[in-house]
Write an enzyme that holds these catalytic residues in place. Structure first.
Site, PDB file in Angstrom:
ATOM      1  N   TYR A   4     -27.262  -6.887 -25.032  1.00  0.00           N
ATOM      2  CA  TYR A   4     -28.042  -5.646 -25.002  1.00  0.00           C
ATOM      3  C   TYR A   4     -27.259  -4.545 -24.300  1.00  0.00           C
ATOM      4  CZ  TYR A   4     -31.975  -2.488 -24.120  1.00  0.00           C
ATOM      5  OH  TYR A   4     -32.808  -1.393 -24.057  1.00  0.00           O
ATOM      6  N   SER A  32     -30.555   3.379 -22.673  1.00  0.00           N
ATOM      7  CA  SER A  32     -31.086   2.599 -21.566  1.00  0.00           C
ATOM      8  C   SER A  32     -30.177   2.739 -20.360  1.00  0.00           C
ATOM      9  CB  SER A  32     -31.169   1.125 -21.972  1.00  0.00           C
ATOM     10  OG  SER A  32     -31.400   0.283 -20.853  1.00  0.00           O
ATOM     11  N   LYS A  74     -25.925  -0.904 -25.890  1.00  0.00           N
ATOM     12  CA  LYS A  74     -26.308   0.405 -25.362  1.00  0.00           C
ATOM     13  C   LYS A  74     -25.083   1.176 -24.864  1.00  0.00           C
ATOM     14  CE  LYS A  74     -30.697   0.191 -26.202  1.00  0.00           C
ATOM     15  NZ  LYS A  74     -31.307   1.055 -27.229  1.00  0.00           N
TER      16      LYS A  74
END
Length: 244
Positions: free
Chosen positions: A149, A136, A153
């Site tokens: 998150y 991402s 990533k």
């Protein structure tokens, strides 16, 4: 660009919906034998109804040992897409230990687990391969309410680079695809608030979010021999978000 995966067995995780579902169908149309993995049997049943050629397996990637047994049961695998992921979005001060463990178990630890199994088998068979990890823009940019998150990533990005370094001598390439917001069914719902969407869109030079096919295109390219000298990269599909 005519890409043909005839004779190749490709494992796609998180294949029950969204990017993974559309990718599985695309790869099947490119004549691959696709093994679609999801934790939700209903989603796999829907995929199978749409494309009966696709093989399906149900697994909870949080369970390290069960996942190993399931993936080993579908070997050999020639190409792998680690697409499964979770996003628990909370402000930094509200994130919990459970949020952290679940996110890292699926977004990072499961990638290492499955990739180890596939890579060891490729090496044993003396076969080249390609692994693509779905990352991402959050791997490189801090996003509000995305602390856990983003951290996962970022970890996935370094895992990808180390995999590329150590597996490259075995002719196994490892790369990641790093999208901005993608307009899956969940993506459209999550970014339906115009105020929230505009804040992100203002940071994207192309002024829009990514369509699912645009992410699928990038993954298919990195799996294919057309990217045979590409190893260890993070390919943004973000309309220029990370360039600004």
């Amino acid at each position: 660009m005519n890409i043909n995966f005839e004779g190749k067995r490709i494992l796609v995780t998180g294949a029950g919906q969204g990017i993974g579902k559309e990718l599985s169908k695309r790869l099947s149309n490119c004549k691959a034998t696709v093994i679609a993995l999801s934790k939700t049997q209903k989603h796999l049943d829907n995929l199978k109804a749409e494309n009966p050629k696709i093989e399906t397996i149900c697994a909870d990637l949080k369970d390290w040992n069960a996942t190993r047994r399931i993936v080993q049961s579908v070997l050999p695998i020639d190409l792998l897409v680690n697409n499964a992921g979770v996003a628990l979005l909370k402000p930094f001060l509200e994130a919990t230990s459970e949020d952290f463990d679940l996110t890292f178990d699926v977004n990072v630890k499961a990638v290492m687990n499955i990739s180890q199994i596939v890579a060891k088998d490729l090496i044993q068979r003396k076969m080249p391969g390609s692994i693509v990890n779905l990352s991402s823009q959050a791997s490189e940019a801090a996003l509000k309410n995305h602390t856990v998150y983003c951290a996962s990533k970022g970890a996935l990005q370094m895992l990808t680079r180390n995999m590329a370094l150590e597996l490259g001598p075995h002719k196994i390439r490892v790369n990641s695809v790093n999208p901005t917001v993608v307009l899956t069914e969940m993506g459209r719902l999550g970014w339906s608030n115009p105020e929230k969407a505009q804040e992100m869109l203002h940071k994207i030079p192309l002024g829009r979010f990514a369509e699912v096919d645009e992410v699928v295109d990038a993954v298919v390219f990195l799996l294919s021999d057309f990217s045979s000298m590409i190893n260890g990269i993070a390919l943004p599909v973000d309309g220029g978000f990370l360039s600004t």
